[in-house]
Write an enzyme that holds these catalytic residues in place. Structure first.
Site, PDB file in Angstrom:
ATOM      1  N   TRP A  70       0.833  -1.211   0.000  1.00 42.90           N
ATOM      2  CA  TRP A  70       0.000   0.000   0.000  1.00 42.90           C
ATOM      3  C   TRP A  70       0.865   1.258   0.000  1.00 42.90           C
ATOM      4  CZ3 TRP A  70      -0.296   4.124   3.316  1.00 42.90           C
ATOM      5  CH2 TRP A  70      -1.381   4.979   3.174  1.00 42.90           C
ATOM      6  N   HIS A  71       2.026   1.185   0.655  1.00 40.75           N
ATOM      7  CA  HIS A  71       2.877   2.366   0.770  1.00 40.75           C
ATOM      8  C   HIS A  71       3.565   2.735  -0.538  1.00 40.75           C
ATOM      9  CE1 HIS A  71       2.331   1.633   5.078  1.00 40.75           C
ATOM     10  NE2 HIS A  71       2.704   2.877   5.251  1.00 40.75           N
ATOM     11  N   GLY A  72       3.657   1.827  -1.466  1.00 41.01           N
ATOM     12  CA  GLY A  72       4.274   2.187  -2.722  1.00 41.01           C
ATOM     13  C   GLY A  72       4.584   0.976  -3.575  1.00 41.01           C
TER      14      GLY A  72
END
Length: 473
Positions: free
Chosen positions: A319-321
């Site tokens: 989700w963060h990247g």
């Protein structure tokens, strides 16, 4: 438009003034227009995506409520559309790159086919927020809203639109729908919270950011410089993200809204599991309620429970990247949580008194594990760089690097002092922000704190103010 800009300060002053001159319905209309202006200020085309996400989930929730027997099908279609849009903008190039790498390893020809898709700011946050609403309607925990304007404001409310906290519909929607009254208490406590947020960003985060950036930019860093950079980033990411959250909460409070807190002194955690109950709490609990529990949680035995934990943390990292270092970071934390569960299962609990004596050691050990994780998170140059950095040894570097690292560590320590004092600030906010203290004394205390923080910003602010870290997610 970013919080750490003069444009935002002028924008918010105008919004706050006009907002309190309007009746409730007018406030919501005005806030929706202001939120769309805020989000589309630099890239107006962003508005098409947020309008599409709003419309799709608004209609999906109504359809689920009307045709309950087809609710699962409707929800699935909604998730495919919502997550599909997020996947295209955030992960398509990552997918293409990795397919090309696999083809290259197999000796097959590849071409430069990445699309260089521009990631709309905040898309991960409002996508998760609106998906949570639709799932809650499907589960029967929430009624589908008929008023499109109020629902659109819930999705786009500008203080928390770009980087959270990720609000639950059951918490924020009623605040949108109910009449809000002006409160001097909210005005003062919200202003103080905003100033504290600006202090964290401009003084703490922006001053330690160059140390982290330069350490990770060195082609062949030594052990001491690398881990000094990792420690600087550990301070930076908390100050930076907490700053955004506090500015958002302060701005919302001045308009009569209460946003959830996203941080609870995470670096004082006594275990990694405890850390995830204190760090980015709105995301942690989102993954718990909408991923981990639907997968089965720990209800079907230890092996499936372990699988569900790993899946949840790997998805949280992704989700963060769109980068393998984020996946590695998520997997690292998932394995640590599993190790803690095994320890609690098979190792007898310590006597209460001994546990209290060992508490500082637990906090220190957890902090070291967190710093190691942030090194994985920050290193975006590839897995081979991470492997090289992990192979560094303390005795390999020249003596002058030790002296440089000591100086930089001292700077990090000085600039991070306000974060270690935040527990005292939180206690004070709880006493005064709740109205529990004497009115005049509370006002005077807030005025002194605000003045001290404002002077600190003027004197000690960093030379360059970078974009908030979580804008890229």
């Amino acid at each position: 438009m970013t919080f750490n800009s003069l444009d935002f300060l002028a924008f918010f002053a105008i919004v706050l003034t006009v907002y309190w001159l309007l009746p409730h319905r007018g406030q919501n209309v005005f806030l929706l227009v202001a939120s769309y202006f805020f989000y589309g200020y630099v890239h107006p085309w962003f508005l098409a995506l947020i309008l599409a996400a709003t419309g799709v989930n608004y209609l999906a929730a109504l359809a689920i409520e009307r045709w309950r027997w087809r609710g699962k099908l409707i929800l699935t279609a909604d998730l495919v559309v919502s997550l599909g849009v997020l996947g295209v903008y955030k992960y398509l190039d990552f997918f293409i790159d990795n397919v090309a790498a696999l083809l290259s390893l197999a000796g097959l020809p590849t071409a430069e086919t990445t699309l260089q898709i521009f990631l709309p700011v905040g898309i991960s946050f409002y996508t998760f927020q609106v998906i949570g609403y639709t799932i809650d309607v499907y589960r029967g925990k929430l009624q589908a809203r008929r008023d499109f304007l109020d629902f659109a404001l819930f999705v786009s409310f500008f203080p928390q639109l770009v980087a959270g906290p990720i609000e639950r519909a059951a918490h924020l929607l009623p605040q949108v729908e109910q009449k809000r009254s002006f409160s001097v208490e909210n005005l003062y406590s919200g202003l103080l919270l905003m100033i504290w947020g600006f202090f964290q960003k401009l003084v703490v985060a922006d001053n330690v950011a160059p140390i982290a950036d330069k350490a990770f930019a060195i082609q062949d860093p030594t052990f001491y410089l690398l881990w000094t950079g990792a420690l600087a980033f550990t301070v930076q990411i908390l100050a930076d993200f907490s700053a955004y959250t506090d500015i958002a909460r302060g701005a919302a409070r001045m308009m009569g809204f209460r946003l959830v807190n996203n941080f609870d002194n995470p670096y004082f955690s006594r275990s990694i599991g405890d850390f995830w109950r204190r760090w980015h709490m709105s995301l942690s609990y989102w993954f718990r309620d909408y991923v981990y529990i639907p997968l089965g949680g720990n209800r079907h035995g230890p092996w499936r429970g372990a699988r569900n934990i790993l899946i949840t943390f790997l998805l949280s990292g992704l989700w963060h990247g769109a980068s393998w270092n984020f996946v590695l970071w998520g997997g690292y934390h998932g394995l640590l949580v599993l190790a803690e569960r095994l320890y609690k299962t098979y190792v007898p609990a310590l006597p209460a008194r001994l546990g209290r004596l060992l508490l500082p050691l637990k906090v220190a050990a957890t902090f070291v594990l967190i710093v190691f994780g942030w090194m994985l998170f920050r290193e975006s140059n590839g897995l081979e760089w991470i492997a090289t950095h992990l192979a560094l040894r303390p005795a390999a570097g020249p003596p002058e690097d030790v002296e440089i690292a000591q100086y930089l560590l001292a700077l990090v320590g000085v600039y991070s002092l306000p974060l270690w004092l935040k527990a005292a600030y939180a206690w004070l906010e709880a006493k005064l922000g709740s109205g529990g203290g004497p009115g005049q004394m509370a006002m005077l205390t807030r005025a002194c704190l605000a003045s001290a923080l404002f002077m600190g910003i003027l004197i000690f602010r960093g030379q360059d103010s970078a974009t908030f870290i979580y804008f890229q997610f």
